[in-house]
Design a protein around this motif. Structure first.
Motif, PDB file in Angstrom:
ATOM      1  N   VAL A  79      -1.639  12.639  -3.592  1.00 29.72           N
ATOM      2  CA  VAL A  79      -0.887  13.135  -4.528  1.00 29.72           C
ATOM      3  C   VAL A  79       0.309  12.173  -4.896  1.00 29.72           C
ATOM      4  O   VAL A  79       1.148  11.639  -4.153  1.00 29.72           O
ATOM      5  N   VAL A  80       0.472  11.774  -6.174  1.00 27.06           N
ATOM      6  CA  VAL A  80       1.407  10.992  -6.519  1.00 27.06           C
ATOM      7  C   VAL A  80       2.424  11.494  -7.720  1.00 27.06           C
ATOM      8  O   VAL A  80       1.760  12.625  -8.450  1.00 27.06           O
ATOM      9  N   LEU A  96       6.178   8.539   3.905  1.00 30.55           N
ATOM     10  CA  LEU A  96       7.821   8.395   4.429  1.00 30.55           C
ATOM     11  C   LEU A  96       8.135   7.187   3.992  1.00 30.55           C
ATOM     12  O   LEU A  96       9.408   6.801   3.850  1.00 30.55           O
ATOM     13  N   ARG A  97       7.163   6.073   3.907  1.00 26.11           N
ATOM     14  CA  ARG A  97       7.575   4.713   3.565  1.00 26.11           C
ATOM     15  C   ARG A  97       7.912   4.679   1.929  1.00 26.11           C
ATOM     16  O   ARG A  97       8.166   3.661   1.485  1.00 26.11           O
ATOM     17  N   LYS A  98       7.574   5.664   1.153  1.00 28.47           N
ATOM     18  CA  LYS A  98       7.882   5.765  -0.060  1.00 28.47           C
ATOM     19  C   LYS A  98       7.048   4.878  -0.992  1.00 28.47           C
ATOM     20  O   LYS A  98       7.348   4.031  -1.894  1.00 28.47           O
ATOM     21  N   THR A  99       5.645   4.846  -0.654  1.00 29.62           N
ATOM     22  CA  THR A  99       4.559   3.972  -1.041  1.00 29.62           C
ATOM     23  C   THR A  99       4.275   4.225  -2.635  1.00 29.62           C
ATOM     24  O   THR A  99       4.245   5.437  -2.993  1.00 29.62           O
ATOM     25  N   SER A 100       4.417   2.949  -3.375  1.00 31.42           N
ATOM     26  CA  SER A 100       4.223   3.302  -4.766  1.00 31.42           C
ATOM     27  C   SER A 100       2.594   2.993  -5.169  1.00 31.42           C
ATOM     28  O   SER A 100       2.293   1.923  -4.536  1.00 31.42           O
ATOM     29  N   MET A 101       2.074   3.985  -6.002  1.00 26.00           N
ATOM     30  CA  MET A 101       0.696   3.676  -6.314  1.00 26.00           C
ATOM     31  C   MET A 101       0.527   3.350  -7.782  1.00 26.00           C
ATOM     32  O   MET A 101      -0.335   3.297  -8.110  1.00 26.00           O
ATOM     33  N   ALA A 102       1.799   3.022  -8.436  1.00 25.33           N
ATOM     34  CA  ALA A 102       1.811   2.877  -9.626  1.00 25.33           C
ATOM     35  C   ALA A 102       1.142   1.716 -10.150  1.00 25.33           C
ATOM     36  O   ALA A 102       0.802   1.573 -11.394  1.00 25.33           O
ATOM     37  N   GLU A 103       0.840   0.412  -9.526  1.00 30.19           N
ATOM     38  CA  GLU A 103       0.168  -0.479  -9.663  1.00 30.19           C
ATOM     39  C   GLU A 103      -1.284  -0.433  -9.516  1.00 30.19           C
ATOM     40  O   GLU A 103      -2.076  -1.269 -10.066  1.00 30.19           O
ATOM     41  N   LEU A 104      -1.812   0.677  -9.071  1.00 33.92           N
ATOM     42  CA  LEU A 104      -3.412   0.922  -8.802  1.00 33.92           C
ATOM     43  C   LEU A 104      -4.151   0.851 -10.332  1.00 33.92           C
ATOM     44  O   LEU A 104      -3.549   1.527 -11.394  1.00 33.92           O
ATOM     45  N   ALA A 105      -5.351   0.737 -10.218  1.00 34.97           N
ATOM     46  CA  ALA A 105      -6.001   0.918 -11.402  1.00 34.97           C
ATOM     47  C   ALA A 105      -6.177   2.171 -11.779  1.00 34.97           C
ATOM     48  O   ALA A 105      -6.653   2.891 -10.814  1.00 34.97           O
ATOM     49  N   THR A 106      -6.249   2.853 -12.758  1.00 35.23           N
ATOM     50  CA  THR A 106      -6.743   4.096 -13.080  1.00 35.23           C
ATOM     51  C   THR A 106      -7.821   4.253 -13.354  1.00 35.23           C
ATOM     52  O   THR A 106      -8.758   3.439 -13.681  1.00 35.23           O
TER      53      THR A 106
END
Length: 106
Positions: A79-80, A96-106
């Motif tokens: 979940v993002v 917990l590392r606050k990983t960003s998934m914003a740059e992944l292709a949709t």
């Protein structure tokens, strides 16, 4: 966490300013004590100038649900939030590392 009748003035906070009658307002996901995701939810009742109920929602239960979802042999659910920040993943360390998934292709 219970602040009923605390006397604290929250009238300038985003939850109070953005809450609309009959339509919940959802704040961004944040991490309390850097370990658990929370979200502020607010709802105004009784018209445009009516009282506002504000709740701080613990989203940890979403971790439990997501960790049990199996998709084929190697797939997983996650979940993002609207900004692409990972909120729930079977690998809690990524959250917990606050990983960003914003740059992944949709």
């Amino acid at each position: 966490m219970d602040v009923v009748a605390s006397g604290k003035d929250r009238s300038q906070e985003a939850a109070f300013l953005n809450a609309k009658p009959g339509q919940p307002w959802y704040g961004p996901v944040y991490f309390r004590k850097e370990t658990e995701p929370y979200m502020t939810v607010a709802l105004r009742s009784g018209g445009a100038k009516g009282p506002v109920t504000v709740a701080e929602m613990n989203l940890k239960f979403i971790w439990d649900v997501v960790s049990r979802i199996k998709i084929g042999d190697k797939g997983k659910a996650y979940v993002v939030d609207k900004s692409g920040l990972l909120v729930a993943d079977p690998d809690i360390g990524l959250v917990l590392r606050k990983t960003s998934m914003a740059e992944l292709a949709t």
